[in-house]
Design a protein around this motif. Sequence first.
Motif, PDB file in Angstrom:
ATOM      1  N   VAL A   1       0.858  -1.174   0.000  1.00 57.19           N
ATOM      2  CA  VAL A   1       0.000   0.000   0.000  1.00 57.19           C
ATOM      3  C   VAL A   1       0.901   1.232   0.000  1.00 57.19           C
ATOM      4  O   VAL A   1       1.916   1.271   0.701  1.00 57.19           O
ATOM      5  CB  VAL A   1      -0.931  -0.011   1.232  1.00 57.19           C
ATOM      6  CG1 VAL A   1      -1.765   1.245   1.303  1.00 57.19           C
ATOM      7  CG2 VAL A   1      -1.817  -1.242   1.186  1.00 57.19           C
ATOM      8  N   PRO A   2       0.584   2.256  -0.795  1.00 53.82           N
ATOM      9  CA  PRO A   2       1.464   3.421  -0.893  1.00 53.82           C
ATOM     10  C   PRO A   2       1.468   4.297   0.356  1.00 53.82           C
ATOM     11  O   PRO A   2       0.680   4.105   1.270  1.00 53.82           O
ATOM     12  CB  PRO A   2       0.892   4.181  -2.087  1.00 53.82           C
ATOM     13  CG  PRO A   2      -0.542   3.774  -2.143  1.00 53.82           C
ATOM     14  CD  PRO A   2      -0.584   2.356  -1.654  1.00 53.82           C
ATOM     15  N   LEU A   3       2.344   5.278   0.331  1.00 49.15           N
ATOM     16  CA  LEU A   3       2.408   6.356   1.333  1.00 49.15           C
ATOM     17  C   LEU A   3       2.834   5.911   2.724  1.00 49.15           C
ATOM     18  O   LEU A   3       2.354   6.422   3.720  1.00 49.15           O
ATOM     19  CB  LEU A   3       1.072   7.103   1.406  1.00 49.15           C
ATOM     20  CG  LEU A   3       0.560   7.665   0.078  1.00 49.15           C
ATOM     21  CD1 LEU A   3      -0.812   8.272   0.262  1.00 49.15           C
ATOM     22  CD2 LEU A   3       1.532   8.681  -0.496  1.00 49.15           C
ATOM     23  N   SER A   4       3.728   4.967   2.823  1.00 46.92           N
ATOM     24  CA  SER A   4       4.253   4.523   4.126  1.00 46.92           C
ATOM     25  C   SER A   4       3.143   4.199   5.119  1.00 46.92           C
ATOM     26  O   SER A   4       3.175   4.607   6.279  1.00 46.92           O
ATOM     27  CB  SER A   4       5.197   5.584   4.712  1.00 46.92           C
ATOM     28  OG  SER A   4       6.282   5.805   3.862  1.00 46.92           O
ATOM     29  N   SER A   5       2.166   3.458   4.668  1.00 46.87           N
ATOM     30  CA  SER A   5       1.020   3.127   5.518  1.00 46.87           C
ATOM     31  C   SER A   5       1.414   2.400   6.795  1.00 46.87           C
ATOM     32  O   SER A   5       0.791   2.585   7.830  1.00 46.87           O
ATOM     33  CB  SER A   5       0.005   2.290   4.744  1.00 46.87           C
ATOM     34  OG  SER A   5      -0.541   3.028   3.697  1.00 46.87           O
ATOM     35  N   ALA A   6       2.444   1.557   6.732  1.00 43.59           N
ATOM     36  CA  ALA A   6       2.872   0.837   7.929  1.00 43.59           C
ATOM     37  C   ALA A   6       3.289   1.821   9.018  1.00 43.59           C
ATOM     38  O   ALA A   6       2.883   1.702  10.178  1.00 43.59           O
ATOM     39  CB  ALA A   6       4.015  -0.112   7.603  1.00 43.59           C
ATOM     40  N   SER A   7       4.080   2.817   8.651  1.00 42.06           N
ATOM     41  CA  SER A   7       4.515   3.822   9.625  1.00 42.06           C
ATOM     42  C   SER A   7       3.339   4.672  10.089  1.00 42.06           C
ATOM     43  O   SER A   7       3.224   5.017  11.270  1.00 42.06           O
ATOM     44  CB  SER A   7       5.591   4.717   9.026  1.00 42.06           C
ATOM     45  OG  SER A   7       6.730   3.961   8.728  1.00 42.06           O
ATOM     46  N   TYR A   8       2.473   5.021   9.163  1.00 38.88           N
ATOM     47  CA  TYR A   8       1.303   5.852   9.489  1.00 38.88           C
ATOM     48  C   TYR A   8       0.381   5.138  10.477  1.00 38.88           C
ATOM     49  O   TYR A   8      -0.008   5.695  11.498  1.00 38.88           O
ATOM     50  CB  TYR A   8       0.562   6.188   8.194  1.00 38.88           C
ATOM     51  CG  TYR A   8      -0.676   7.018   8.386  1.00 38.88           C
ATOM     52  CD1 TYR A   8      -0.588   8.371   8.697  1.00 38.88           C
ATOM     53  CD2 TYR A   8      -1.930   6.458   8.244  1.00 38.88           C
ATOM     54  CE1 TYR A   8      -1.718   9.147   8.870  1.00 38.88           C
ATOM     55  CE2 TYR A   8      -3.073   7.229   8.409  1.00 38.88           C
ATOM     56  CZ  TYR A   8      -2.966   8.563   8.720  1.00 38.88           C
ATOM     57  OH  TYR A   8      -4.092   9.309   8.895  1.00 38.88           O
ATOM     58  N   ILE A   9       0.061   3.890  10.197  1.00 37.87           N
ATOM     59  CA  ILE A   9      -0.837   3.136  11.066  1.00 37.87           C
ATOM     60  C   ILE A   9      -0.160   2.832  12.399  1.00 37.87           C
ATOM     61  O   ILE A   9      -0.792   2.870  13.453  1.00 37.87           O
ATOM     62  CB  ILE A   9      -1.337   1.875  10.352  1.00 37.87           C
ATOM     63  CG1 ILE A   9      -2.236   2.308   9.184  1.00 37.87           C
ATOM     64  CG2 ILE A   9      -2.072   0.947  11.292  1.00 37.87           C
ATOM     65  CD1 ILE A   9      -2.544   1.242   8.191  1.00 37.87           C
ATOM     66  N   GLY A  10       1.143   2.554  12.360  1.00 38.22           N
ATOM     67  CA  GLY A  10       1.879   2.374  13.610  1.00 38.22           C
ATOM     68  C   GLY A  10       1.854   3.637  14.450  1.00 38.22           C
ATOM     69  O   GLY A  10       1.707   3.591  15.670  1.00 38.22           O
ATOM     70  N   GLY A  11       1.975   4.794  13.789  1.00 35.83           N
ATOM     71  CA  GLY A  11       1.921   6.075  14.501  1.00 35.83           C
ATOM     72  C   GLY A  11       0.561   6.336  15.119  1.00 35.83           C
ATOM     73  O   GLY A  11       0.460   6.828  16.253  1.00 35.83           O
ATOM     74  N   ILE A  12      -0.504   6.020  14.390  1.00 26.02           N
ATOM     75  CA  ILE A  12      -1.857   6.192  14.931  1.00 26.02           C
ATOM     76  C   ILE A  12      -2.049   5.290  16.150  1.00 26.02           C
ATOM     77  O   ILE A  12      -2.588   5.717  17.176  1.00 26.02           O
ATOM     78  CB  ILE A  12      -2.912   5.897  13.853  1.00 26.02           C
ATOM     79  CG1 ILE A  12      -2.902   6.990  12.782  1.00 26.02           C
ATOM     80  CG2 ILE A  12      -4.303   5.762  14.467  1.00 26.02           C
ATOM     81  CD1 ILE A  12      -3.764   6.694  11.577  1.00 26.02           C
ATOM     82  N   SER A  13      -1.608   4.056  16.032  1.00 22.37           N
ATOM     83  CA  SER A  13      -1.711   3.127  17.171  1.00 22.37           C
ATOM     84  C   SER A  13      -0.896   3.624  18.348  1.00 22.37           C
ATOM     85  O   SER A  13      -1.333   3.549  19.502  1.00 22.37           O
ATOM     86  CB  SER A  13      -1.232   1.731  16.764  1.00 22.37           C
ATOM     87  OG  SER A  13      -2.031   1.224  15.739  1.00 22.37           O
ATOM     88  N   GLY A  14       0.301   4.149  18.059  1.00 25.90           N
ATOM     89  CA  GLY A  14       1.144   4.697  19.122  1.00 25.90           C
ATOM     90  C   GLY A  14       0.499   5.885  19.804  1.00 25.90           C
ATOM     91  O   GLY A  14       0.595   6.035  21.025  1.00 25.90           O
ATOM     92  N   ALA A  15      -0.180   6.740  19.029  1.00 23.81           N
ATOM     93  CA  ALA A  15      -0.847   7.906  19.621  1.00 23.81           C
ATOM     94  C   ALA A  15      -1.947   7.471  20.580  1.00 23.81           C
ATOM     95  O   ALA A  15      -2.042   7.974  21.705  1.00 23.81           O
ATOM     96  CB  ALA A  15      -1.410   8.798  18.518  1.00 23.81           C
TER      97      ALA A  15
END
Length: 128
Positions: A71-85
Amino acid sequence: MVTNYPAQRLEMLGWDPVTLQERHSTLILTTILPFGWDSSQRDDHAHPMTTFAASSAAMRIGEPERNPLTVPLSSASYIGGISGAGATMAALFGRQATGSGQHVDISEAETLAMLWGGGIGMWQVTGD
């Protein structure tokens, strides 16, 4: 403190969870790593494709006979960041109740597995 620095780098700086907790008992440290801090793979560097494959999310996109997709746009980092928040906010409520900080350990692969995975259940039913 929220970081996605590799575990080895944090240890080199003296910012690992144990050292920081000893120095600052009320600190909440959130680490967001491809496979999490408390993992045998914590020091492994991972491309987003690796994280998607590890989470079983990659099996849901693309065609079996073609090259892998992610999936484009670094989704792994994005979703990990949301979970971290979200987990860090929960830790803040915990600190209000107990007066103690804690280490919030986020694995990007595990957050993707929960969001898009389903591979484990499919494997149990179909063997694929």
